[in-house]
Design a protein around this motif. Structure first.
Motif, PDB file in Angstrom:
ATOM      1  N   ALA A  70       0.818  -1.208   0.000  1.00 55.04           N
ATOM      2  CA  ALA A  70       0.000   0.000   0.000  1.00 55.04           C
ATOM      3  C   ALA A  70       0.854   1.261   0.000  1.00 55.04           C
ATOM      4  O   ALA A  70       0.565   2.225  -0.716  1.00 55.04           O
ATOM      5  N   GLY A  71       1.926   1.249   0.817  1.00 58.93           N
ATOM      6  CA  GLY A  71       2.782   2.425   0.867  1.00 58.93           C
ATOM      7  C   GLY A  71       3.458   2.702  -0.466  1.00 58.93           C
ATOM      8  O   GLY A  71       3.527   3.852  -0.916  1.00 58.93           O
ATOM      9  N   GLN A  72       3.946   1.656  -1.113  1.00 54.27           N
ATOM     10  CA  GLN A  72       4.599   1.824  -2.417  1.00 54.27           C
ATOM     11  C   GLN A  72       3.598   2.300  -3.473  1.00 54.27           C
ATOM     12  O   GLN A  72       3.913   3.176  -4.285  1.00 54.27           O
ATOM     13  N   ILE A  73       2.390   1.710  -3.463  1.00 51.54           N
ATOM     14  CA  ILE A  73       1.352   2.111  -4.422  1.00 51.54           C
ATOM     15  C   ILE A  73       0.962   3.562  -4.192  1.00 51.54           C
ATOM     16  O   ILE A  73       0.806   4.347  -5.134  1.00 51.54           O
ATOM     17  N   ALA A  74       0.814   3.929  -2.918  1.00 50.49           N
ATOM     18  CA  ALA A  74       0.419   5.295  -2.586  1.00 50.49           C
ATOM     19  C   ALA A  74       1.494   6.304  -2.978  1.00 50.49           C
ATOM     20  O   ALA A  74       1.191   7.406  -3.447  1.00 50.49           O
ATOM     21  N   ASP A  75       2.780   5.931  -2.774  1.00 52.25           N
ATOM     22  CA  ASP A  75       3.870   6.817  -3.172  1.00 52.25           C
ATOM     23  C   ASP A  75       3.854   7.054  -4.684  1.00 52.25           C
ATOM     24  O   ASP A  75       4.278   8.107  -5.166  1.00 52.25           O
ATOM     25  N   ARG A  76       3.356   6.070  -5.436  1.00 51.52           N
ATOM     26  CA  ARG A  76       3.369   6.168  -6.897  1.00 51.52           C
ATOM     27  C   ARG A  76       2.097   6.812  -7.461  1.00 51.52           C
ATOM     28  O   ARG A  76       2.158   7.637  -8.370  1.00 51.52           O
ATOM     29  N   PHE A  77       0.932   6.443  -6.921  1.00 53.83           N
ATOM     30  CA  PHE A  77      -0.344   6.862  -7.520  1.00 53.83           C
ATOM     31  C   PHE A  77      -1.150   7.847  -6.681  1.00 53.83           C
ATOM     32  O   PHE A  77      -2.150   8.384  -7.160  1.00 53.83           O
ATOM     33  N   GLY A  78      -0.753   8.067  -5.436  1.00 58.85           N
ATOM     34  CA  GLY A  78      -1.482   9.009  -4.601  1.00 58.85           C
ATOM     35  C   GLY A  78      -2.339   8.324  -3.560  1.00 58.85           C
ATOM     36  O   GLY A  78      -2.856   7.229  -3.775  1.00 58.85           O
ATOM     37  N   ARG A  79      -2.495   8.992  -2.409  1.00 58.14           N
ATOM     38  CA  ARG A  79      -3.192   8.385  -1.267  1.00 58.14           C
ATOM     39  C   ARG A  79      -4.695   8.224  -1.518  1.00 58.14           C
ATOM     40  O   ARG A  79      -5.285   7.205  -1.174  1.00 58.14           O
ATOM     41  N   LYS A  80      -5.338   9.242  -2.089  1.00 58.39           N
ATOM     42  CA  LYS A  80      -6.792   9.242  -2.206  1.00 58.39           C
ATOM     43  C   LYS A  80      -7.303   8.094  -3.075  1.00 58.39           C
ATOM     44  O   LYS A  80      -8.310   7.451  -2.742  1.00 58.39           O
ATOM     45  N   LYS A  81      -6.629   7.819  -4.178  1.00 58.18           N
ATOM     46  CA  LYS A  81      -7.063   6.732  -5.073  1.00 58.18           C
ATOM     47  C   LYS A  81      -7.022   5.389  -4.344  1.00 58.18           C
ATOM     48  O   LYS A  81      -7.932   4.568  -4.473  1.00 58.18           O
ATOM     49  N   VAL A  82      -5.960   5.179  -3.570  1.00 53.41           N
ATOM     50  CA  VAL A  82      -5.814   3.927  -2.835  1.00 53.41           C
ATOM     51  C   VAL A  82      -6.900   3.809  -1.765  1.00 53.41           C
ATOM     52  O   VAL A  82      -7.472   2.739  -1.543  1.00 53.41           O
ATOM     53  N   LEU A  83      -7.198   4.912  -1.091  1.00 51.35           N
ATOM     54  CA  LEU A  83      -8.252   4.938  -0.074  1.00 51.35           C
ATOM     55  C   LEU A  83      -9.605   4.559  -0.674  1.00 51.35           C
ATOM     56  O   LEU A  83     -10.357   3.754  -0.101  1.00 51.35           O
ATOM     57  N   LEU A  84      -9.920   5.096  -1.832  1.00 45.98           N
ATOM     58  CA  LEU A  84     -11.203   4.813  -2.487  1.00 45.98           C
ATOM     59  C   LEU A  84     -11.300   3.346  -2.912  1.00 45.98           C
ATOM     60  O   LEU A  84     -12.342   2.697  -2.716  1.00 45.98           O
ATOM     61  N   ILE A  85     -10.223   2.809  -3.466  1.00 42.57           N
ATOM     62  CA  ILE A  85     -10.213   1.399  -3.879  1.00 42.57           C
ATOM     63  C   ILE A  85     -10.456   0.497  -2.668  1.00 42.57           C
ATOM     64  O   ILE A  85     -11.189  -0.494  -2.738  1.00 42.57           O
ATOM     65  N   GLY A  86      -9.851   0.855  -1.542  1.00 44.40           N
ATOM     66  CA  GLY A  86     -10.033   0.070  -0.324  1.00 44.40           C
ATOM     67  C   GLY A  86     -11.482   0.000   0.112  1.00 44.40           C
ATOM     68  O   GLY A  86     -11.975  -1.066   0.514  1.00 44.40           O
ATOM     69  N   TRP A  87     -12.191   1.108   0.008  1.00 43.38           N
ATOM     70  CA  TRP A  87     -13.609   1.122   0.395  1.00 43.38           C
ATOM     71  C   TRP A  87     -14.471   0.299  -0.558  1.00 43.38           C
ATOM     72  O   TRP A  87     -15.395  -0.403  -0.132  1.00 43.38           O
ATOM     73  N   ILE A  88     -14.171   0.390  -1.839  1.00 44.94           N
ATOM     74  CA  ILE A  88     -14.951  -0.381  -2.816  1.00 44.94           C
ATOM     75  C   ILE A  88     -14.808  -1.881  -2.563  1.00 44.94           C
ATOM     76  O   ILE A  88     -15.785  -2.633  -2.602  1.00 44.94           O
ATOM     77  N   ILE A  89     -13.596  -2.324  -2.264  1.00 41.24           N
ATOM     78  CA  ILE A  89     -13.377  -3.738  -1.940  1.00 41.24           C
ATOM     79  C   ILE A  89     -14.130  -4.121  -0.660  1.00 41.24           C
ATOM     80  O   ILE A  89     -14.704  -5.208  -0.551  1.00 41.24           O
ATOM     81  N   GLY A  90     -14.179  -3.205   0.299  1.00 42.90           N
ATOM     82  CA  GLY A  90     -14.848  -3.473   1.568  1.00 42.90           C
ATOM     83  C   GLY A  90     -16.339  -3.730   1.438  1.00 42.90           C
ATOM     84  O   GLY A  90     -16.938  -4.387   2.299  1.00 42.90           O
ATOM     85  N   LEU A  91     -16.964  -3.238   0.374  1.00 42.54           N
ATOM     86  CA  LEU A  91     -18.400  -3.419   0.189  1.00 42.54           C
ATOM     87  C   LEU A  91     -18.790  -4.889   0.096  1.00 42.54           C
ATOM     88  O   LEU A  91     -19.888  -5.285   0.499  1.00 42.54           O
ATOM     89  N   PHE A  92     -17.889  -5.718  -0.415  1.00 44.14           N
ATOM     90  CA  PHE A  92     -18.199  -7.137  -0.611  1.00 44.14           C
ATOM     91  C   PHE A  92     -18.168  -7.942   0.691  1.00 44.14           C
ATOM     92  O   PHE A  92     -18.718  -9.042   0.750  1.00 44.14           O
ATOM     93  N   VAL A  93     -17.530  -7.394   1.731  1.00 43.88           N
ATOM     94  CA  VAL A  93     -17.339  -8.162   2.963  1.00 43.88           C
ATOM     95  C   VAL A  93     -18.663  -8.490   3.663  1.00 43.88           C
ATOM     96  O   VAL A  93     -18.975  -9.672   3.884  1.00 43.88           O
ATOM     97  N   PRO A  94     -19.473  -7.494   4.038  1.00 42.29           N
ATOM     98  CA  PRO A  94     -20.729  -7.842   4.722  1.00 42.29           C
ATOM     99  C   PRO A  94     -21.691  -8.623   3.838  1.00 42.29           C
ATOM    100  O   PRO A  94     -22.432  -9.482   4.338  1.00 42.29           O
ATOM    101  N   ILE A  95     -21.674  -8.361   2.541  1.00 43.51           N
ATOM    102  CA  ILE A  95     -22.577  -9.082   1.630  1.00 43.51           C
ATOM    103  C   ILE A  95     -22.234 -10.569   1.607  1.00 43.51           C
ATOM    104  O   ILE A  95     -23.119 -11.427   1.686  1.00 43.51           O
ATOM    105  N   LEU A  96     -20.947 -10.892   1.522  1.00 45.73           N
ATOM    106  CA  LEU A  96     -20.523 -12.294   1.511  1.00 45.73           C
ATOM    107  C   LEU A  96     -20.886 -12.995   2.816  1.00 45.73           C
ATOM    108  O   LEU A  96     -21.351 -14.136   2.816  1.00 45.73           O
ATOM    109  N   ILE A  97     -20.680 -12.311   3.953  1.00 44.82           N
ATOM    110  CA  ILE A  97     -20.972 -12.935   5.244  1.00 44.82           C
ATOM    111  C   ILE A  97     -22.475 -13.177   5.406  1.00 44.82           C
ATOM    112  O   ILE A  97     -22.899 -14.209   5.935  1.00 44.82           O
TER     113      ILE A  97
END
Length: 411
Positions: A70-97
């Motif tokens: 995450a740190g390497q990706i953020a250093d290359r592409f920016g913090r906000k984009k990585v933060l948003l991707i993390g939330w989108i992935i999180g949407l699947f967690v409660p649905i799967l459970i």
């Protein structure tokens, strides 16, 4: 365009927005802390403690690996984009459970939760450090962790109440869907901190000049063992979360065996991260004033002693006291360790070094659940809790005898 300023007060709205965002990040984990260990036994019939804790192992390893990148990706592409991707992935967690018909689906959902936490929590802490002055890092990380673990505590209590009032599934996990939606909205509002980072790189006056421009592997080696201070920080972080992985998996099982109700277990399980979160309001600030070493040393010892205290008492309110002490010890080290990383690492490889530290720290979740499960199956839950406490005690000894004070590096 006006050049951005460095400092918490100078970026107060941005800073507070990131604090609130991390409250919701932590809430995603809080939903599971009370419910999933019991769910594994009651709805999926998992007799083996190791099998029941497999969801924590999957969470820990996936979060640790994602933290590293995450740190390497953020250093290359920016913090906000990585933060948003993390939330989108999180949407699947409660649905799967909610819809899971087999335990492996729960395990897979927690791999996704680990990715979600690795991306989102890493970004909120790095973005706060980006906009903070050197002598504000402990404060920044303390507020970040306070918010995150307050979210863990609140949702641990809420999910326990909802589960006892309705059922273990699906009601508690409906809340998780709402949390993700709010997190996405907050991320869209927050601004990236790339310009602040550039200013910090330009102003960098750390004493470690020769390590600028390190490769990813060099940063990994440097943070893991080559630098004495960073290696002790990494081991202390691993020991702390190894203890937490054990507590996450075994506390509900342990307190069930002593006859507590789900709501009482939920209260104890919630009070531990609540104390952890609350005390970080003060420990992060304190580390900016008195330094990092003392808080790390005594915090590691407090965690070990709290676990042993929980095992020797036999009353609900004494267990509550033990949970609060455990939270205090964790709060003493959690923001302090990350602030110490910021003291030692140069700005242009700080996020990568933080990623390596968080890789080792959060792999502790997996190792804690794995080791605790094996010991619990072989010797019992009580032995597992008692033996795991030895590791934070050892980390305290190492920080006391080998670690230098790091605050002076940037001051």
């Amino acid at each position: 365009m006006e050049q951005p300023k460095i400092g918490i007060r100078e970026n107060l709205f941005q800073f507070l927005l990131l604090v609130v965002t991390n409250l919701f990040v932590g809430s995603m984990v809080g939903i599971e802390r009370t419910v999933l260990p019991i769910l594994g036994e009651e709805q999926f019939g998992l007799a083996s403690t190791s099998a029941a804790l497999s969801f924590i192992i999957s969470f820990g390893f996936s979060k640790a690996i994602v933290n590293y990148f995450a740190g390497q990706i953020a250093d290359r592409f920016g913090r906000k984009k990585v933060l948003l991707i993390g939330w989108i992935i999180g949407l699947f967690v409660p649905i799967l459970i909610i819809f899971a018909q087999a335990w492996w689906i729960i395990v897979f959902a927690n791999i996704l939760l680990g990715i979600n936490q690795g991306l989102t929590w890493s970004m909120t802490v790095n973005m706060k450090i980006d906009i903070s002055k050197a002598n504000q890092r402990g404060t920044a990380v303390g507020l970040n962790e306070f918010a995150g673990y307050s979210g863990v505590a609140i949702l641990a209590a809420v999910s326990g109440y909802v589960a006892s009032s309705y059922s273990l599934r699906p009601e508690p996990f409906y809340i998780g869907i709402g949390i993700v939606i709010v997190g996405i909205v907050l991320t869209l509002i927050v601004k990236d901190t790339g310009h602040h980072l550039k200013i910090q790189i330009q102003r960098d006056s750390t004493s470690i000049k020769s390590e600028k421009g390190l490769s990813s592997m060099e940063v990994f080696h440097f943070t893991t063992w080559k630098n004495k201070n960073l290696s002790i920080i990494s081991f202390s972080g691993l020991s702390t979360n190894l203890k937490d992985g054990m507590a996450w998996g075994l506390f509900p099982i342990y307190f069930t065996t002593v006859g507590l109700s789900v709501s009482e277990i939920g209260a104890i399980v919630a009070l531990y991260p609540a104390a952890w979160g609350l005390f970080q309001l003060f420990t992060g600030v304190l580390s900016d004033k008195i330094g990092r070493k003392k808080l790390i040393t005594y915090g590691m010892w407090t965690q070990a002693l709290a676990l042993w205290f929980i095992l020797i008492v036999n009353h609900f309110y004494l267990w509550v006291t033990g949970a609060i002490l455990l939270g205090l010890g964790t709060a003493m080290v959690y923001p302090t360790l990350q602030a110490a990383i910021g003291d030692v690492a140069a700005p242009n490889w700080r996020a990568s070094s933080m990623g390596v530290y968080r890789f080792w720290r959060d792999s502790g979740y997996a190792f804690g659940a794995l080791i605790a499960g094996i010991i619990a199956d072989a010797m019992g839950v009580t032995w597992a809790i008692g033996l795991v406490a030895l590791l934070p005690f050892l980390a305290g000894v190492l920080s006391s005898t080998r670690m230098n004070e790091t605050l002076k590096v940037n001051n």
